[in-house]
Design a protein around this motif. Sequence first.
Motif, short mmCIF file in Angstrom:
data_model
loop_
_atom_site.label_atom_id
_atom_site.label_comp_id
_atom_site.label_asym_id
_atom_site.label_seq_id
_atom_site.Cartn_x
_atom_site.Cartn_y
_atom_site.Cartn_z
N THR A 291 21.66 52.42 45.06
CA THR A 291 20.39 51.68 44.52
C THR A 291 20.57 50.06 45.07
O THR A 291 19.46 49.93 46.04
CB THR A 291 20.15 51.79 43.71
OG1 THR A 291 20.41 52.83 43.24
CG2 THR A 291 18.76 50.85 43.00
N GLY A 292 21.79 49.96 45.54
CA GLY A 292 21.50 48.44 45.78
C GLY A 292 24.04 48.46 45.65
O GLY A 292 24.03 49.28 45.81
N VAL A 293 23.69 47.08 46.35
CA VAL A 293 25.28 46.58 45.77
C VAL A 293 25.70 45.38 44.86
O VAL A 293 24.63 44.61 44.73
CB VAL A 293 25.65 45.95 47.47
CG1 VAL A 293 26.52 45.23 47.39
CG2 VAL A 293 25.06 46.62 48.72
N PHE A 294 26.76 45.61 44.33
CA PHE A 294 26.85 44.63 43.33
C PHE A 294 28.09 43.47 43.96
O PHE A 294 29.12 44.24 44.97
CB PHE A 294 27.43 45.88 42.05
CG PHE A 294 28.49 44.91 41.18
CD1 PHE A 294 27.52 43.74 40.63
CD2 PHE A 294 29.35 44.22 41.53
CE1 PHE A 294 28.01 42.91 39.71
CE2 PHE A 294 30.46 43.87 40.27
CZ PHE A 294 29.95 42.61 39.38
N SER A 295 28.21 42.32 43.59
CA SER A 295 29.26 41.31 44.13
C SER A 295 29.40 40.46 42.88
O SER A 295 28.36 40.33 42.53
CB SER A 295 28.52 40.75 45.38
OG SER A 295 29.73 40.23 45.80
N ALA A 296 30.76 40.63 42.98
CA ALA A 296 31.36 39.27 41.70
C ALA A 296 32.23 38.58 42.38
O ALA A 296 33.19 38.72 42.73
CB ALA A 296 31.30 39.92 39.92
N LYS A 297 32.91 37.21 42.46
CA LYS A 297 33.28 36.37 42.28
C LYS A 297 34.14 36.39 41.85
O LYS A 297 33.53 35.43 40.98
CB LYS A 297 32.85 35.17 43.14
CG LYS A 297 33.92 34.36 44.08
CD LYS A 297 33.20 33.61 45.25
CE LYS A 297 34.30 32.87 46.47
NZ LYS A 297 33.46 31.93 47.20
N ILE A 298 35.86 35.86 41.83
CA ILE A 298 36.05 35.60 40.14
C ILE A 298 37.80 34.51 40.62
O ILE A 298 37.41 34.30 41.62
CB ILE A 298 37.68 36.99 40.02
CG1 ILE A 298 36.23 38.26 40.28
CG2 ILE A 298 37.73 36.48 38.52
CD1 ILE A 298 35.29 37.72 39.32
N ASP A 299 37.65 33.69 40.11
CA ASP A 299 38.57 32.19 40.40
C ASP A 299 39.88 33.25 39.24
O ASP A 299 40.00 32.98 38.90
CB ASP A 299 38.24 30.85 39.30
CG ASP A 299 39.42 30.03 39.89
OD1 ASP A 299 40.32 30.35 40.24
OD2 ASP A 299 38.94 29.13 39.29
N LEU A 300 41.18 33.24 40.43
CA LEU A 300 41.98 33.82 40.09
C LEU A 300 43.14 33.08 39.24
O LEU A 300 43.64 33.15 38.81
CB LEU A 300 42.80 34.50 41.47
CG LEU A 300 42.19 35.54 42.32
CD1 LEU A 300 42.87 35.69 43.35
CD2 LEU A 300 41.80 36.95 40.70
N GLU A 301 43.20 32.08 39.11
CA GLU A 301 43.26 30.68 38.35
C GLU A 301 43.13 31.08 36.88
O GLU A 301 43.87 30.95 35.64
CB GLU A 301 43.86 30.01 38.54
CG GLU A 301 44.05 29.12 39.93
CD GLU A 301 45.92 29.57 39.38
OE1 GLU A 301 46.29 28.96 38.85
OE2 GLU A 301 46.25 30.12 40.52
N THR A 302 42.09 30.99 36.49
CA THR A 302 41.25 30.82 35.26
C THR A 302 40.48 31.97 35.20
O THR A 302 40.45 32.76 34.22
CB THR A 302 40.23 29.83 35.55
OG1 THR A 302 38.80 30.64 36.07
CG2 THR A 302 41.06 28.32 35.94
N GLY A 303 40.17 33.17 36.00
CA GLY A 303 39.48 34.64 35.38
C GLY A 303 37.70 34.34 35.38
O GLY A 303 37.23 35.10 34.91
N LYS A 304 37.33 32.85 35.69
CA LYS A 304 35.82 32.64 34.79
C LYS A 304 35.38 33.43 36.77
O LYS A 304 35.43 33.12 37.65
CB LYS A 304 35.76 31.00 35.54
CG LYS A 304 34.18 31.00 35.75
CD LYS A 304 34.31 29.22 35.13
CE LYS A 304 32.08 28.55 35.86
NZ LYS A 304 32.66 27.05 36.11
#
Length: 512
Positions: A291-304
């Motif tokens: 149906t679509g594309v999911f995308s998430a960006k993560i800070d690998l130091e903080t996990g934010k």
Amino acid sequence: MKTYFILFLCYLSFASVYSQNDIQIEYGAVFKNEKREIPFDIVGKDENGYYLLYSEGKYGQGDDMFLRKFNLDLTPSGQELNLKDETYENKFSSLGVTKINDNIIHVFSLMTDTGKKYYYQFVNLNTFELSEKKFITEIENDTKNANNSISRFIISDDENTITLFYTIPNKNKETAKIRVQTFDSSFVEQTNTTYEFPYNNDVLSIRSVFSNKNKELFILCKVYDSSKILSDESKHQYEFQLFKVTSDNLKLLTKIRPNNVHLRHLSTTLFDDNKLVLTGLFSVKDMYAMTGVFSAKIDLETGKQLYANYNTLSTEFFSKLMSDGKKKDKAILKYNEGKRENPNYILKNTIKLDNDELLVLAEQNRSFTYNYVTTYYSDNIAAIKLDNQGNVIWSNKIGKRNEKANVYIYNSFFPILKNDAIYLFYNGNSKNLNHKTGFIANSFGSDESVFLSTKIDAEGNYTRHILCTKEELEGVTIRPSLYNWIDDNTLLMFGQDIDNLKNQRFIKVIFK
């Protein structure tokens, strides 16, 4: 040393006979392999030659494993090493073969009555000799046979640190455990630590293990709410969890729970500023659709989570390759009503572009078995460009039809980012050069079969170019997934005769 190759063409080994504006093709001599064996990996190259892994079977899926040396002109040298000793029998399992400095290293395991033992061997490339196997470590049977352990072998970018990751074999209702050992490039142990997840095995599925430029290890898992729904994802009762391996414990960085959609798989793309982007295809109705594309960006130091987006693809994208008419109108109506999706799409690649943008590539994959014959389909390609906040800039569909009975290794495509453009290499049909909508011809089984390059520009527009014709390849078909870079501008690819696997050859793809 036994010789398994004979040359039956004696002209100049590489002849440049094709050129387009930005790509040049050079053809290697066709050679004949005396056994029904094919390569499944091009390991690398040095001043002594090229090195390929061969095995028996029409997919290279046989039990034996041979490292073969080719001369610098890519003619067979007649030298090979058997990486599976006859005494190993069915206890042998390879974790990987890779080139480090002046050696090729092979890591493998052997099952024992008490567990699983890991070993390594070096191949001296100057003498092309295989060293004796040397012991690394052992997984002992816990409450389950060690054959059930999942193993990963990771080499750092600077090739100075080797990480061996494996799960401790215990029962489904017991706590999931892993062990992480690190070594230097000579396999001298540096660390050895056992970790426990806060979940039992029956609700935890390890999806990927990777390291960043700082040699920190990360584990992406899929965690289910209950073991009772492992085979029923329609309720979406699961989430993805990203863990960081520290010296003391497994640190949970972030969780991603599907927003009432199917999110089967997430790919990992690392950025230099210690950021990670997770991308995946989501669907509302059918987990094998898009149906679509999911995308998430993560800070690998903080996990934010810096962003997390679900991008539903447009009606225009859904109908892109359909011919105008009543059928198209009905399909669009059902799509707009939520009754149709883009079917059978599998995420294949996520490519980093300039300005932290991404290109997501997916492909229609399926198989069908009838009367003991399995036909493999690798069809249309979806190209979706995301901006640095994970939003869709543009999306396009590229018509492709790879349909082959009983064999899949000639299907799919290989993507390359070069000279500010994306190139997709795959087997195609010359009838499809200008295809935009409607019927598309199969890539195999006709005189129109060709090896194609589809060039995608920054705006998502694409053009197809013929790289090699059937006549120029002399009966050989290129395998898109079997390749290695010789240098920054030269790609080595391999092909063989579908009807006679013993006839094989290389080509070089040279970017100007």
